[in-house]
Design a protein around this motif. Structure first.
Motif, short mmCIF file in Angstrom:
data_model
loop_
_atom_site.label_atom_id
_atom_site.label_comp_id
_atom_site.label_asym_id
_atom_site.label_seq_id
_atom_site.Cartn_x
_atom_site.Cartn_y
_atom_site.Cartn_z
N LYS A 30 -15.59 11.24 0.45
CA LYS A 30 -14.63 11.53 -0.61
C LYS A 30 -13.21 11.73 -0.06
CE LYS A 30 -18.05 13.66 -3.68
NZ LYS A 30 -18.43 14.87 -4.44
N ASP A 31 -13.11 12.11 1.21
CA ASP A 31 -11.78 12.29 1.78
C ASP A 31 -11.03 10.97 1.86
OD1 ASP A 31 -13.74 11.58 3.79
OD2 ASP A 31 -12.17 11.89 5.29
N LEU A 32 -11.74 9.89 2.17
CA LEU A 32 -11.11 8.58 2.22
C LEU A 32 -10.66 8.13 0.83
CD1 LEU A 32 -13.40 6.59 4.69
CD2 LEU A 32 -11.16 7.57 5.14
N LEU A 33 -11.52 8.38 -0.15
CA LEU A 33 -11.18 8.02 -1.53
C LEU A 33 -9.95 8.79 -2.00
CD1 LEU A 33 -14.76 7.93 -3.11
CD2 LEU A 33 -13.48 6.06 -2.07
N HIS A 34 -9.93 10.08 -1.66
CA HIS A 34 -8.80 10.93 -2.08
C HIS A 34 -7.50 10.46 -1.44
CE1 HIS A 34 -6.22 14.59 -1.58
NE2 HIS A 34 -6.46 14.66 -2.87
N ARG A 35 -7.53 10.16 -0.16
CA ARG A 35 -6.32 9.72 0.54
C ARG A 35 -5.80 8.40 -0.03
NH1 ARG A 35 -7.27 9.48 6.86
NH2 ARG A 35 -5.11 8.71 6.73
N THR A 36 -6.71 7.50 -0.36
CA THR A 36 -6.30 6.20 -0.86
C THR A 36 -5.76 6.29 -2.28
OG1 THR A 36 -8.03 5.19 0.52
CG2 THR A 36 -7.03 3.81 -1.18
N VAL A 37 -6.38 7.11 -3.11
CA VAL A 37 -5.88 7.27 -4.48
C VAL A 37 -4.48 7.90 -4.46
CG1 VAL A 37 -6.20 8.56 -6.63
CG2 VAL A 37 -8.12 7.36 -5.60
N ARG A 38 -4.28 8.89 -3.60
CA ARG A 38 -2.95 9.51 -3.47
C ARG A 38 -1.93 8.48 -3.00
NH1 ARG A 38 -1.75 12.73 0.14
NH2 ARG A 38 0.02 13.64 -0.91
N GLN A 40 -2.02 5.19 -3.47
CA GLN A 40 -1.74 4.26 -4.56
C GLN A 40 -0.82 4.87 -5.61
OE1 GLN A 40 -6.16 2.48 -4.91
NE2 GLN A 40 -4.72 1.61 -6.37
N LEU A 41 -1.13 6.08 -6.04
CA LEU A 41 -0.35 6.72 -7.09
C LEU A 41 1.06 7.06 -6.60
CD1 LEU A 41 -2.96 9.06 -8.80
CD2 LEU A 41 -2.29 6.74 -9.41
N ALA A 42 1.20 7.40 -5.32
CA ALA A 42 2.52 7.71 -4.78
C ALA A 42 3.42 6.48 -4.79
CB ALA A 42 2.40 8.26 -3.35
N LYS A 43 2.83 5.31 -4.51
CA LYS A 43 3.61 4.07 -4.52
C LYS A 43 4.03 3.69 -5.93
CE LYS A 43 2.64 0.60 -1.85
NZ LYS A 43 3.79 0.60 -0.93
N ARG A 44 3.28 4.15 -6.94
CA ARG A 44 3.61 3.83 -8.32
C ARG A 44 4.74 4.70 -8.88
NH1 ARG A 44 -2.12 2.95 -11.56
NH2 ARG A 44 -3.03 1.38 -10.15
N GLN A 45 4.97 5.85 -8.27
CA GLN A 45 5.99 6.75 -8.79
C GLN A 45 7.37 6.12 -8.68
OE1 GLN A 45 4.31 10.62 -6.77
NE2 GLN A 45 5.81 11.20 -8.33
N ALA A 46 8.13 6.20 -9.76
CA ALA A 46 9.46 5.60 -9.78
C ALA A 46 10.43 6.35 -8.88
CB ALA A 46 9.99 5.55 -11.20
N GLY A 47 10.32 7.65 -8.83
CA GLY A 47 11.22 8.44 -7.99
C GLY A 47 12.64 8.44 -8.50
N THR A 48 12.84 8.26 -9.81
CA THR A 48 14.20 8.20 -10.38
C THR A 48 14.66 9.53 -10.95
OG1 THR A 48 13.21 7.40 -12.45
CG2 THR A 48 14.04 5.74 -10.92
N HIS A 49 13.88 10.59 -10.76
CA HIS A 49 14.28 11.90 -11.27
C HIS A 49 15.47 12.44 -10.49
CE1 HIS A 49 11.91 12.34 -7.82
NE2 HIS A 49 10.96 13.14 -8.23
N ASP A 100 2.81 5.94 4.22
CA ASP A 100 1.98 4.95 4.90
C ASP A 100 0.51 5.39 4.92
OD1 ASP A 100 4.12 3.31 5.46
OD2 ASP A 100 4.56 4.30 7.37
N LEU A 101 -0.36 4.39 4.87
CA LEU A 101 -1.80 4.61 5.03
C LEU A 101 -2.35 3.42 5.81
CD1 LEU A 101 -4.08 6.59 4.21
CD2 LEU A 101 -4.60 5.04 2.33
#
Length: 220
Positions: A30-38, A40-49, A100-101
């Motif tokens: 589950k640690d690998l799944l958690h790291r990969t999901v984080r 993926q979602l981090a790359k999707r964040q626009a970061g425009t705030h 990075d991952l």
């Protein structure tokens, strides 16, 4: 590993052999799944705030009160964060949330995600994801017959246009080409449905034939 293959109509269409190194992992990390999901979602964040600092707020810079004699603190302009309408101290800035991952971690996590569906008995193989007409009612009937309510469907190299149009009106169902297969979408849906062509594509992806397109799709 051998799994039964069905048609959209629910009829038997033989069996297919899947690689145990990809679909047969029993000890799911589950640690690998958690790291990969984080990742993926981090790359999707626009970061425009963003908030304005005291140097960016449009207010008068005139000294608000005299330096001495008021009995209060000494203040200059009202752009300071302590005043209503002033700038924000240490607020969010425009930035990228991506990190990075290693590719080996992402590849291993994908295998564990696929195997997790096998362990949970939530994987299904169909011969093809193709429809003659783009009718949601017909596809929904096929899904009901197969017991599909919440699923990720992985087609071949391309997704049949009629199938995609019919499926997009059905809630809790996602359709992706094999190059778009990723950990997050596998885990967010209850059942994983793959076609025979997708199974071959997944094997080729792990063998390296589809390495570059797969990584690009996963990073989106």
């Amino acid at each position: 590993m051998e799994l039964a293959v069905k048609t959209l109509a629910g009829k038997a269409a033989g069996n297919i052999t899947l690689d145990d190194a990809i679909f047969g992992i029993e000890d799911i990390r589950k640690d690998l799944l958690h790291r990969t999901v984080r990742w993926q979602l981090a790359k999707r964040q626009a970061g425009t705030h963003k908030t304005k600092t005291r140097s960016e707020v449009a207010r008068t810079t005139k000294k608000s009160i005299r330096q001495k004699g008021s009995g209060g603190a000494r203040h200059g302009s009202r752009n300071a964060p302590i005043f209503v309408g002033g700038g924000v101290a240490h607020g969010p800035r425009v930035r990228s949330h991506a990190h990075d991952l290693p590719k080996k971690v992402r590849k291993l996590a994908l295998a564990h995600a696929l195997s997790s569906k096998v362990v949970a008995d939530m994987i299904m193989v169909i011969d093809a994801a193709v429809l003659k007409e783009a009718k949601t009612k017909d596809l929904a009937a096929h899904f009901a017959g197969l017991g599909i309510e919440n699923a990720l469907i992985i087609s071949g190299i391309t997704v049949d246009e009629n199938f995609a149009k019919a499926a997009r009106n059905i809630p809790n169902v996602d359709v992706l080409p094999v190059a778009g297969l990723n950990v997050y979408d596998i885990l967010r849906r209850k059942t994983l449905v793959i076609t025979k062509e997708a199974a071959e594509g997944i094997q080729a992806r792990f063998d390296g034939a589809l390495a570059q397109p797969a990584i690009a799709a996963e990073a989106e």
